[in-house]
Design a protein around this motif. Sequence first.
Motif, PDB file in Angstrom:
ATOM      1  N   ALA A   1      52.720  51.322 -24.316  1.00 42.20           N
ATOM      2  CA  ALA A   1      53.044  52.674 -24.809  1.00 42.20           C
ATOM      3  C   ALA A   1      52.915  52.800 -26.326  1.00 42.20           C
ATOM      4  O   ALA A   1      53.641  53.563 -26.952  1.00 42.20           O
ATOM      5  N   MET A   2      51.953  52.053 -26.926  1.00 49.20           N
ATOM      6  CA  MET A   2      51.743  52.137 -28.363  1.00 49.20           C
ATOM      7  C   MET A   2      50.796  53.269 -28.749  1.00 49.20           C
ATOM      8  O   MET A   2      50.634  53.560 -29.934  1.00 49.20           O
ATOM      9  N   GLY A   3      50.144  53.894 -27.780  1.00 49.29           N
ATOM     10  CA  GLY A   3      49.238  54.988 -28.088  1.00 49.29           C
ATOM     11  C   GLY A   3      48.221  55.187 -26.985  1.00 49.29           C
ATOM     12  O   GLY A   3      48.242  54.503 -25.955  1.00 49.29           O
ATOM     13  N   ILE A   4      47.306  56.131 -27.212  1.00 43.01           N
ATOM     14  CA  ILE A   4      46.236  56.376 -26.261  1.00 43.01           C
ATOM     15  C   ILE A   4      45.047  55.484 -26.624  1.00 43.01           C
ATOM     16  O   ILE A   4      44.936  55.011 -27.755  1.00 43.01           O
ATOM     17  N   SER A   5      44.154  55.258 -25.677  1.00 42.84           N
ATOM     18  CA  SER A   5      42.984  54.425 -25.958  1.00 42.84           C
ATOM     19  C   SER A   5      41.768  54.974 -25.231  1.00 42.84           C
ATOM     20  O   SER A   5      41.885  55.714 -24.248  1.00 42.84           O
ATOM     21  N   TRP A   6      40.600  54.599 -25.733  1.00 40.92           N
ATOM     22  CA  TRP A   6      39.293  55.004 -25.185  1.00 40.92           C
ATOM     23  C   TRP A   6      38.581  53.725 -24.793  1.00 40.92           C
ATOM     24  O   TRP A   6      38.176  52.947 -25.654  1.00 40.92           O
ATOM     25  N   LEU A   7      38.480  53.474 -23.486  1.00 48.31           N
ATOM     26  CA  LEU A   7      38.059  52.165 -23.006  1.00 48.31           C
ATOM     27  C   LEU A   7      37.090  52.289 -21.836  1.00 48.31           C
ATOM     28  O   LEU A   7      37.065  53.312 -21.134  1.00 48.31           O
ATOM     29  N   PRO A   8      36.306  51.231 -21.574  1.00 46.64           N
ATOM     30  CA  PRO A   8      35.430  51.244 -20.397  1.00 46.64           C
ATOM     31  C   PRO A   8      36.259  51.339 -19.112  1.00 46.64           C
ATOM     32  O   PRO A   8      37.286  50.663 -18.971  1.00 46.64           O
ATOM     33  N   PHE A   9      35.779  52.153 -18.177  1.00 44.05           N
ATOM     34  CA  PHE A   9      36.522  52.353 -16.937  1.00 44.05           C
ATOM     35  C   PHE A   9      36.735  51.045 -16.178  1.00 44.05           C
ATOM     36  O   PHE A   9      37.809  50.799 -15.623  1.00 44.05           O
ATOM     37  N   TRP A  10      35.716  50.161 -16.168  1.00 43.33           N
ATOM     38  CA  TRP A  10      35.844  48.915 -15.416  1.00 43.33           C
ATOM     39  C   TRP A  10      37.000  48.060 -15.921  1.00 43.33           C
ATOM     40  O   TRP A  10      37.592  47.299 -15.161  1.00 43.33           O
ATOM     41  N   LEU A  11      37.337  48.204 -17.211  1.00 41.62           N
ATOM     42  CA  LEU A  11      38.386  47.379 -17.796  1.00 41.62           C
ATOM     43  C   LEU A  11      39.780  47.864 -17.413  1.00 41.62           C
ATOM     44  O   LEU A  11      40.721  47.064 -17.336  1.00 41.62           O
ATOM     45  N   VAL A  12      39.941  49.166 -17.188  1.00 40.85           N
ATOM     46  CA  VAL A  12      41.275  49.730 -16.913  1.00 40.85           C
ATOM     47  C   VAL A  12      41.412  50.212 -15.473  1.00 40.85           C
ATOM     48  O   VAL A  12      42.434  50.789 -15.111  1.00 40.85           O
ATOM     49  N   ARG A  13      40.406  49.977 -14.638  1.00 36.51           N
ATOM     50  CA  ARG A  13      40.417  50.471 -13.263  1.00 36.51           C
ATOM     51  C   ARG A  13      41.694  50.067 -12.524  1.00 36.51           C
ATOM     52  O   ARG A  13      42.366  50.892 -11.900  1.00 36.51           O
ATOM     53  N   ASP A  14      42.050  48.793 -12.598  1.00 42.36           N
ATOM     54  CA  ASP A  14      43.228  48.313 -11.874  1.00 42.36           C
ATOM     55  C   ASP A  14      44.524  48.898 -12.450  1.00 42.36           C
ATOM     56  O   ASP A  14      45.466  49.189 -11.697  1.00 42.36           O
ATOM     57  N   ARG A  15      44.585  49.060 -13.770  1.00 42.34           N
ATOM     58  CA  ARG A  15      45.795  49.622 -14.394  1.00 42.34           C
ATOM     59  C   ARG A  15      45.952  51.101 -14.026  1.00 42.34           C
ATOM     60  O   ARG A  15      47.075  51.579 -13.868  1.00 42.34           O
ATOM     61  N   LEU A  16      44.855  51.799 -13.882  1.00 41.53           N
ATOM     62  CA  LEU A  16      44.935  53.194 -13.431  1.00 41.53           C
ATOM     63  C   LEU A  16      45.382  53.254 -11.969  1.00 41.53           C
ATOM     64  O   LEU A  16      46.161  54.130 -11.573  1.00 41.53           O
ATOM     65  N   ALA A  17      44.902  52.303 -11.177  1.00 38.85           N
ATOM     66  CA  ALA A  17      45.250  52.303  -9.748  1.00 38.85           C
ATOM     67  C   ALA A  17      46.724  51.978  -9.523  1.00 38.85           C
ATOM     68  O   ALA A  17      47.359  52.545  -8.625  1.00 38.85           O
TER      69      ALA A  17
END
Length: 299
Positions: free
Chosen positions: A235-251
Amino acid sequence: MDRLSSMNAFVRAVDLGSFAAAADSLGLSAPMVGKHIQFLEHRLGARLLNRTTRRQSLTDFGKDYYERCRIILAETEAADALAEDHRSEPRGKLRVTMPTHFGRHCVLPVLLDLVRTYPALELDLSFGDRLVDLAEDGYDLAIRTGNVDNRAGVIARRIARQPMVVCAAPGYLERNGHPETVDDLGRHQAVIYRRSGPIPLWRFPQHDEPVITMAPNSRVRLDDLEAVVDATVAAMGISWLPFWLVRDRLADGSLVRLLPDQENFLYDCHALWLQNPLLSLKVRVAVDALAAGLPRLMI
């Protein structure tokens, strides 16, 4: 000693600047590299290198011989590649350099499948963000993300496009609100991925309009992609990242995707190799496998 092996050791020692570096790239000991060069000097009756305890330099004769050796080794490699194609099965060592996280998460699974398919193929992989010289460092293939510079003698082929997404932790959004537009992002703190130089701009395509760019506000800047993910989850801020890298965290809900209706910027990924009249089968098969396999891992 085999003359071609000795020529290869000599050229590698010149390209890499030391016997130790040449030995590491060839899988030999430094004394053995020295023996190969001594063998050539004894056979030729002329010194190739001036060597001191601190440095080495080519003699005048060594400079001319080095250039001839490079031509001979390139022709030998082309002849081997012709035989390799004739056998119709890639074989031998494939040396590939790639970015650490993209390489481990995306490139590695494709190349491991490749060596399962072709038992005579070997992999020698290097993970790191340092830009390399394909010729001097002895790599068959380099994988790079983002824009690539046009360089003489190097072929680049786009093999994938990474969708970039904006995300944040639920806790951050509870405290700071939920941005609804690209303009809203400028009022939030960001966790930034930056290796060096100015803070990279975030990019947002617009239908039939120029891409919108923004310079995010940030107090946290990191040169490791997974550390950016960790800081965003914290929760340190928003980020702009490749979808493949955050796919599991979004799920699993530890991150929330922002601006879901916004078209994703597609970050290019390229394969680069040295221009050669006869591209070796192992490189061609690897590039084709990456071009076929990587896009499925991006979504």
